[in-house]
Scaffold this active site. Structure first.
Site, PDB file in Angstrom:
ATOM      1  N   ASP A  90      23.491  45.596 -36.032  1.00  0.00           N
ATOM      2  CA  ASP A  90      23.643  46.571 -34.944  1.00  0.00           C
ATOM      3  C   ASP A  90      23.907  45.945 -33.574  1.00  0.00           C
ATOM      4  O   ASP A  90      23.404  46.431 -32.548  1.00  0.00           O
ATOM      5  CB  ASP A  90      22.418  47.492 -34.897  1.00  0.00           C
ATOM      6  CG  ASP A  90      22.485  48.533 -36.001  1.00  0.00           C
ATOM      7  OD1 ASP A  90      23.610  48.999 -36.311  1.00  0.00           O
ATOM      8  OD2 ASP A  90      21.431  48.873 -36.568  1.00  0.00           O
ATOM      9  N   ASP A 140      27.655  53.644 -40.124  1.00  0.00           N
ATOM     10  CA  ASP A 140      27.260  53.470 -38.720  1.00  0.00           C
ATOM     11  C   ASP A 140      27.927  52.256 -38.083  1.00  0.00           C
ATOM     12  O   ASP A 140      28.164  52.213 -36.879  1.00  0.00           O
ATOM     13  CB  ASP A 140      25.735  53.282 -38.596  1.00  0.00           C
ATOM     14  CG  ASP A 140      24.910  54.151 -39.526  1.00  0.00           C
ATOM     15  OD1 ASP A 140      25.399  54.488 -40.613  1.00  0.00           O
ATOM     16  OD2 ASP A 140      23.770  54.478 -39.174  1.00  0.00           O
ATOM     17  N   ARG A 155      24.779  62.604 -39.189  1.00  0.00           N
ATOM     18  CA  ARG A 155      25.102  61.542 -38.223  1.00  0.00           C
ATOM     19  C   ARG A 155      26.074  60.534 -38.813  1.00  0.00           C
ATOM     20  O   ARG A 155      26.896  59.969 -38.091  1.00  0.00           O
ATOM     21  CB  ARG A 155      23.842  60.874 -37.686  1.00  0.00           C
ATOM     22  CG  ARG A 155      24.131  60.136 -36.396  1.00  0.00           C
ATOM     23  CD  ARG A 155      22.937  59.870 -35.520  1.00  0.00           C
ATOM     24  NE  ARG A 155      21.867  59.157 -36.163  1.00  0.00           N
ATOM     25  CZ  ARG A 155      20.734  59.706 -36.582  1.00  0.00           C
ATOM     26  NH1 ARG A 155      20.518  60.999 -36.430  1.00  0.00           N
ATOM     27  NH2 ARG A 155      19.799  58.981 -37.159  1.00  0.00           N
ATOM     28  N   TRP A 192      29.271  59.379 -36.956  1.00  0.00           N
ATOM     29  CA  TRP A 192      29.657  57.971 -36.708  1.00  0.00           C
ATOM     30  C   TRP A 192      31.069  57.737 -37.220  1.00  0.00           C
ATOM     31  O   TRP A 192      31.846  56.986 -36.626  1.00  0.00           O
ATOM     32  CB  TRP A 192      28.704  56.995 -37.392  1.00  0.00           C
ATOM     33  CG  TRP A 192      27.290  56.876 -36.882  1.00  0.00           C
ATOM     34  CD1 TRP A 192      26.153  56.798 -37.660  1.00  0.00           C
ATOM     35  CD2 TRP A 192      26.816  56.782 -35.525  1.00  0.00           C
ATOM     36  NE1 TRP A 192      25.033  56.671 -36.871  1.00  0.00           N
ATOM     37  CE2 TRP A 192      25.405  56.654 -35.555  1.00  0.00           C
ATOM     38  CE3 TRP A 192      27.455  56.800 -34.279  1.00  0.00           C
ATOM     39  CZ2 TRP A 192      24.628  56.553 -34.397  1.00  0.00           C
ATOM     40  CZ3 TRP A 192      26.678  56.708 -33.124  1.00  0.00           C
ATOM     41  CH2 TRP A 192      25.293  56.586 -33.195  1.00  0.00           C
ATOM     42  N   SER A 250      15.137  60.293 -38.700  1.00  0.00           N
ATOM     43  CA  SER A 250      14.969  59.833 -40.071  1.00  0.00           C
ATOM     44  C   SER A 250      14.063  60.816 -40.800  1.00  0.00           C
ATOM     45  O   SER A 250      12.856  60.836 -40.571  1.00  0.00           O
ATOM     46  CB  SER A 250      14.332  58.448 -39.990  1.00  0.00           C
ATOM     47  OG  SER A 250      14.424  57.769 -41.184  1.00  0.00           O
TER      48      SER A 250
HETATM   49  N1  GLY Z   1      22.282  53.796 -37.086  1.00  0.00           N
HETATM   50  C1  GLY Z   1      21.105  54.431 -37.505  1.00  0.00           C
HETATM   51  C2  GLY Z   1      21.078  55.879 -37.227  1.00  0.00           C
HETATM   52  O1  GLY Z   1      22.077  56.476 -36.829  1.00  0.00           O
HETATM   53  O2  GLY Z   1      20.005  56.449 -37.404  1.00  0.00           O
END
Ligand code: GLY
Length: 388
Positions: A101, A161, A233, A237, A349
């Site tokens: 990341d 992502d 998400r 992304w 999450s």
């Molecule tokens: N890249 C991790 C998320 O979007 O939660």
């Protein structure tokens, strides 16, 4: 196909009011969040401060740069510069960077600081981060590994992502005139799009490869509801990541993929254009929203619109304006007493019976939700120069 034609776009005065609130909110919390960063997600809509750890701290520094651009207030610049020194230290000490990341961390913080103010520590940190990112590249299989040690077969996977980590590599090649970063970015996106995009243009969150042969193996979700569903998400992304790579490469095939991946997202949206956390869930469900996905997708549409002919440009700019109207009306924080963030109702999450993720940050603010909301507003306000 033209979607959401009946919806109203955010007005110029609403954009101004929304940006003004972000600036006042962030100025208010600045003393506690100069030597600390916003944690990834809030608890009961309030963030605590954290050290420079996790994949998310770059968003707060990026938010400060957006506040600085929108207000001209030097206090934001001073705080962001302090944070750049923290990023330089983090990458020099290799603190919590055993993952891919680097773009999320170093583009909105350090690349932005270098582009806006010529901050040399920002440039140095971001180039070190780019070198670190390419160390996670598997030449056999041509992908960047997301997480974990590089020699374990169980870790051999990319995640969608990572498309947002690629601009750091395009930028590094521009700065150093060394094509190796860009080559890896181009190889990665080729592999990623070939494997994560399904026949119906929904997307896998993660995709595995064989460690020895590099052969694509199988898709799996981590943060989505189940393997065959589309994590909201992840799809967002995909939208923004494809648009960004199109800007750097101008590869025609990305245009069509962008349209189709975006259509899948739009067709899955409920009435107010803000998705539930997984696109499997539709209007009327009790499932939580992920407002951050709406802001990310809006940024992707505004980015791609820059390169399109008049009619399509107006369509995607219009959709982004309509999404922002919904976010501003129904999701944005309007009272400092209720939250120290910018946007409510995001999901980081969410544990389901079928996924492997931890459970946290559900129906809360999160730091990228705040950042991309302000980025989208700034894009609507002016001709914004990319941090990515
Ligand atoms: N890249 C991790 C998320 O979007 O939660």
């Amino acid at each position: 196909m033209r979607l959401f034609e009946e919806k109203v776009s955010i007005s110029e005065s609403e954009i101004d009011q929304a940006i003004d609130f972000c600036i006042t909110q962030d100025k208010k919390i600045l003393p506690g969040f100069t030597h600390k960063f916003k944690k990834a997600y809030s608890v009961d809509n309030f963030y605590e401060g954290t050290e420079n750890r996790d994949w998310t701290t770059g968003f707060w520094t990026g938010e400060l740069w957006l506040d600085y651009e929108n207000s001209g207030d030097e206090a934001f610049k001073e705080a962001a510069n302090i944070q750049i020194d923290s990023f330089l230290d983090r990458i020099q000490q290799l603190e919590d960077v055993d993952h891919h990341d680097m773009g999320f961390l170093f583009s909105p913080s350090c690349v932005a600081g270098y582009k806006l103010t010529g901050n040399e520590n920002g440039k140095k940190a971001a180039l070190l981060a780019a070198d670190h990112l390419i160390s996670r590249y598997h030449p056999v299989g041509e992908y960047i590994q997301a997480w974990g040690s590089m020699d374990s077969p169980d870790n051999c996977r990319l995640i969608i992502d990572c498309l947002l980590n690629l601009p750091l590599l395009y930028w590094a090649s521009e700065i150093t005139a060394d094509v190796k970063y860009r080559d890896i970015a181009e190889k990665y996106i080729h592999t990623a799009l070939k494997n994560v995009i399904r026949e119906d243009y929904s997307t896998w969150h993660t995709f595995y490869f064989d460690l020895n042969t590099g052969e694509p193996s199988h898709g799996a979700t981590c943060q989505g509801y189940r393997d065959g569903s589309a994590w909201a998400r992840g799809q967002a992304w995909g939208i923004y990541g494809i648009a960004l790579s199109y800007g750097y490469t101008r590869k025609e095939e990305y245009l069509d993929l962008f349209r189709k991946v975006t259509d899948f997202f739009l067709l899955a949206l409920p009435e107010d254009m803000v998705p539930y956390w997984d696109l499997e869930f539709k209007e009327g469900t009790e499932q939580p929203r992920d407002s951050s996905s709406a802001s990310i997708a809006a940024c992707g549409m505004l980015e791609m619109a820059k390169f399109l002919e008049e009619e399509e440009k107006a369509y995607y700019n219009g959709l982004a304006g309509k999404i922002l109207k919904s976010l501003y009306d129904n999701y944005a924080v309007k009272d400092h007493k209720t939250s120290n963030g910018l946007v409510l109702h995001s999901t980081y999450s969410n544990r389901s019976p079928y996924n492997t993720c931890n459970h946290y940050g559900v129906d809360e603010c999160n730091t990228w939700g705040d950042y991309f909301y302000l980025e989208a507003l700034t894009r609507l306000k002016k001709d914004w120069k990319l941090y990515w």
